[in-house]
Design a protein around this motif. Structure first.
Motif, mmCIF file in Angstrom:
data_model
loop_
_atom_site.group_PDB
_atom_site.id
_atom_site.type_symbol
_atom_site.label_atom_id
_atom_site.label_comp_id
_atom_site.label_asym_id
_atom_site.label_seq_id
_atom_site.Cartn_x
_atom_site.Cartn_y
_atom_site.Cartn_z
ATOM 1 N N ALA A 115 0.823 -1.213 0.000
ATOM 2 C CA ALA A 115 0.000 0.000 0.000
ATOM 3 C C ALA A 115 0.859 1.265 0.000
ATOM 4 N N ILE A 116 1.959 1.253 0.742
ATOM 5 C CA ILE A 116 2.840 2.419 0.783
ATOM 6 C C ILE A 116 3.492 2.642 -0.578
ATOM 7 N N GLU A 117 3.916 1.566 -1.198
ATOM 8 C CA GLU A 117 4.474 1.704 -2.546
ATOM 9 C C GLU A 117 3.426 2.230 -3.516
ATOM 10 N N GLY A 118 2.182 1.794 -3.338
ATOM 11 C CA GLY A 118 1.103 2.293 -4.176
ATOM 12 C C GLY A 118 0.885 3.786 -4.008
ATOM 13 N N LEU A 119 0.979 4.278 -2.763
ATOM 14 C CA LEU A 119 0.834 5.714 -2.524
ATOM 15 C C LEU A 119 1.956 6.502 -3.187
ATOM 16 N N GLN A 120 3.162 5.975 -3.096
ATOM 17 C CA GLN A 120 4.293 6.660 -3.727
ATOM 18 C C GLN A 120 4.107 6.738 -5.238
ATOM 19 N N GLN A 121 3.604 5.661 -5.840
ATOM 20 C CA GLN A 121 3.365 5.662 -7.288
ATOM 21 C C GLN A 121 2.269 6.654 -7.669
ATOM 22 N N ARG A 122 1.255 6.790 -6.818
ATOM 23 C CA ARG A 122 0.188 7.759 -7.085
ATOM 24 C C ARG A 122 0.736 9.180 -7.089
ATOM 25 N N LEU A 123 1.648 9.456 -6.139
ATOM 26 C CA LEU A 123 2.246 10.784 -6.088
ATOM 27 C C LEU A 123 3.089 11.053 -7.328
ATOM 28 N N GLU A 124 3.865 10.056 -7.737
ATOM 29 C CA GLU A 124 4.694 10.220 -8.934
ATOM 30 C C GLU A 124 3.824 10.423 -10.167
ATOM 31 N N HIS A 125 2.688 9.716 -10.200
ATOM 32 C CA HIS A 125 1.780 9.845 -11.344
ATOM 33 C C HIS A 125 1.161 11.241 -11.386
ATOM 34 N N ASN A 126 0.847 11.791 -10.199
ATOM 35 C CA ASN A 126 0.285 13.141 -10.156
ATOM 36 C C ASN A 126 1.307 14.175 -10.612
ATOM 37 N N GLY A 127 2.582 13.872 -10.316
ATOM 38 C CA GLY A 127 3.638 14.772 -10.743
ATOM 39 C C GLY A 127 3.819 15.984 -9.863
ATOM 40 N N LYS A 128 3.082 16.056 -8.767
ATOM 41 C CA LYS A 128 3.232 17.167 -7.830
ATOM 42 C C LYS A 128 2.677 16.744 -6.480
ATOM 43 N N GLU A 129 3.008 17.515 -5.439
ATOM 44 C CA GLU A 129 2.623 17.173 -4.071
ATOM 45 C C GLU A 129 1.504 18.060 -3.560
ATOM 46 N N GLU A 130 0.695 18.564 -4.457
ATOM 47 C CA GLU A 130 -0.407 19.412 -4.046
ATOM 48 C C GLU A 130 -1.700 18.617 -4.074
ATOM 49 N N HIS A 131 -2.751 19.201 -3.508
ATOM 50 C CA HIS A 131 -4.045 18.513 -3.432
ATOM 51 C C HIS A 131 -4.567 18.217 -4.833
ATOM 52 N N THR A 132 -4.720 16.932 -5.139
ATOM 53 C CA THR A 132 -5.210 16.520 -6.448
ATOM 54 C C THR A 132 -6.321 15.520 -6.241
ATOM 55 N N GLY A 133 -7.545 15.897 -6.624
ATOM 56 C CA GLY A 133 -8.666 14.989 -6.439
ATOM 57 C C GLY A 133 -8.918 14.757 -4.966
ATOM 58 N N SER A 134 -8.985 13.481 -4.618
ATOM 59 C CA SER A 134 -9.263 13.117 -3.221
ATOM 60 C C SER A 134 -7.985 12.853 -2.436
ATOM 61 N N PHE A 135 -6.812 13.076 -3.027
ATOM 62 C CA PHE A 135 -5.543 12.784 -2.360
ATOM 63 C C PHE A 135 -5.194 13.921 -1.410
ATOM 64 N N PRO A 136 -5.065 13.674 -0.085
ATOM 65 C CA PRO A 136 -4.800 14.743 0.882
ATOM 66 C C PRO A 136 -3.451 15.405 0.638
ATOM 67 N N SER A 137 -3.415 16.704 0.761
ATOM 68 C CA SER A 137 -2.173 17.437 0.517
ATOM 69 C C SER A 137 -1.126 17.156 1.585
ATOM 70 N N ALA A 138 -1.570 16.734 2.776
ATOM 71 C CA ALA A 138 -0.611 16.441 3.855
ATOM 72 C C ALA A 138 0.227 15.207 3.555
ATOM 73 N N CYS A 139 -0.248 14.347 2.658
ATOM 74 C CA CYS A 139 0.496 13.122 2.314
ATOM 75 C C CYS A 139 1.553 13.448 1.282
ATOM 76 N N THR A 140 2.577 14.137 1.700
ATOM 77 C CA THR A 140 3.666 14.507 0.806
ATOM 78 C C THR A 140 4.598 13.313 0.586
ATOM 79 N N SER A 141 5.455 13.446 -0.405
ATOM 80 C CA SER A 141 6.411 12.361 -0.682
ATOM 81 C C SER A 141 7.352 12.166 0.496
ATOM 82 N N GLU A 142 7.717 13.275 1.177
ATOM 83 C CA GLU A 142 8.607 13.156 2.336
ATOM 84 C C GLU A 142 7.918 12.399 3.473
#
Length: 409
Positions: A115-142
């Protein structure tokens, strides 16, 4: 808050106040932490057991985590303040509960890894660490990377623990992992945590004997040995110099006198405590022996001693006496007041200002006039809507503001 009000607004000397708990051995660490948070000097007569310290809770929760990897244990461990965390990483740690919720995983080590690897892939797919869709902005790559790092650290420790080894070997591995967590550094200036870390290290070193090295046991057996050792190991914390509020178990109030006494933990089966079982004679046998002139203490004598102790407690207070009890036990089940409390309530039935109403669910958030600690201030500002000059309390209020923003998402 009542104790601090007496000291600040009624000019009562701290040494004239006593706080006694029926379950002081289990609550000493918590009580000391609360007094530190409110800035109240205290003198604890009892030394808390290591098993009741936060340091021990981290290690024991680790053993509870292994196998099932339940979300409640994982999140509690990953966010523990006793894990060394750089200042710039604290905001990321605050996002761990949100990250765990975003994964949708409830248990299972491999499920967490995937699941953690899946979250990282979602962030990479979004291409940015800002609020996108339902993905919380607090869940940064760091934040996700740090969560994964701690997840892997726990997994590595689990892999290092053999199914069977000597207690000395298990203790050695635990001592190394305590250093890996950086508990001594994380404890920082907290004397209670630092003393508990030292006590834990001493306990683990005590397993390094020839007998322990030659013995063999499973992990569950070692966990039981460690738990027993923690229960029998005291944590010595030096009291603050000068006068302080006297904190003790109920026995400590015997033949003592204080202007104000606060007595807590007065619950059924806690005080009076159950009579000890006689391993040799039943209660009816004790009565028969007593008629023959052989007097052995039994249930009746125990009840008499407990009632006499309660009388000492009542007479220890010279001006005010506050009695309290828990509404729930540690498992969340309803807990009843002590029969002694019930008797007093019956005696004073109908008398005003004797029994206070039950506290509400928001009682931990005081009004502005009752703020007595930094945490009170932070809670009041963000839950009561009280306005303060935030620039004057930036260090205190900024983390709370960040956490509130995360929770609102």
């Amino acid at each position: 808050r009542s104790v601090k009000d007496l000291i600040l607004h009624q000019q009562v000397a701290p040494s004239a106040i006593a706080v006694a708990l029926a379950d002081m051995p289990e609550s000493a660490g918590m009580l000391r932490s609360i007094f530190q948070g409110f800035g109240i000097p205290c003198k604890l007569r009892e030394m808390p057991a290591l098993f009741n310290a936060a340091v021990a809770a981290v290690l024991m929760r680790l053993f509870e985590l292994f196998g099932k990897w339940e979300i409640r244990n994982l999140v509690a461990l990953a966010t523990s303040p006793l894990i060394q965390t750089a200042p710039e990483q604290r905001e990321a740690v605050m996002a761990f509960p949100l990250i765990a919720r975003e994964t949708g995983v409830l248990m299972g080590r491999q499920a967490w890894m995937n699941a953690i690897e899946g979250l990282q892939q979602r962030l990479e797919h979004n291409g940015k660490e800002e609020h996108t869709g339902s993905f919380p902005s607090a869940c940064t790559s760091e934040a996700i990377a740090l969560f994964k790092e701690r997840l892997e650290m726990f997994a590595d420790f689990e892999d290092q623990l053999p199914a069977e080894a000597s207690p000395a070997e298990y203790a050695r591995l635990c001592a190394l992992f305590v250093k890996t967590l950086g508990m001594a550094v994380a404890a920082g200036g907290n004397e209670t945590h630092l003393a508990a870390v030292n006590a834990l290290q001493g306990l683990l070193q005590s397993f390094a004997t020839e007998d322990m090295a030659n013995a063999s046991c499973g992990l569950d057996d070692f966990t039981g040995l460690l738990r027993e050792g923690m229960q029998e190991t005291d944590v010595f914390v030096e009291n603050q110099p000068g006068g302080g509020v006297f904190c003790t178990g109920i026995d400590g109030l015997r033949c003592e006198h204080f202007t104000h006494v606060f007595l807590g933990g007065l619950n059924e089966s806690v005080f009076p405590c159950p009579a000890p079982q006689n391993a040799l004679y039943a209660e009816i046998d004790l009565s028969r022996l007593q008629r023959q002139g052989v007097v052995l203490a039994g249930r009746r004598e125990h009840t008499y001693r407990q009632r006499m102790l309660f009388s000492h407690v009542l007479h220890a207070a010279q001006k005010t006496l506050t009695l309290s009890w828990r509404k729930q036990d540690k498992s969340g089940r309803e807990s009843l007041p002590s029969p002694y409390v019930v008797e007093l309530m019956d005696i004073f039935e109908g008398v005003e200002n004797i029994v206070h109403s039950d506290p509400g669910p928001d009682c931990f958030v005081p009004d502005a006039a009752s703020v007595a600690s930094p945490r009170d201030l932070a809670n009041t500002v963000y839950y009561r809507g009280v306005t303060v000059a935030e620039t004057e309390f930036q260090e205190l209020l900024a983390p709370v503001k960040e956490l509130a923003a995360i929770e609102r998402q």
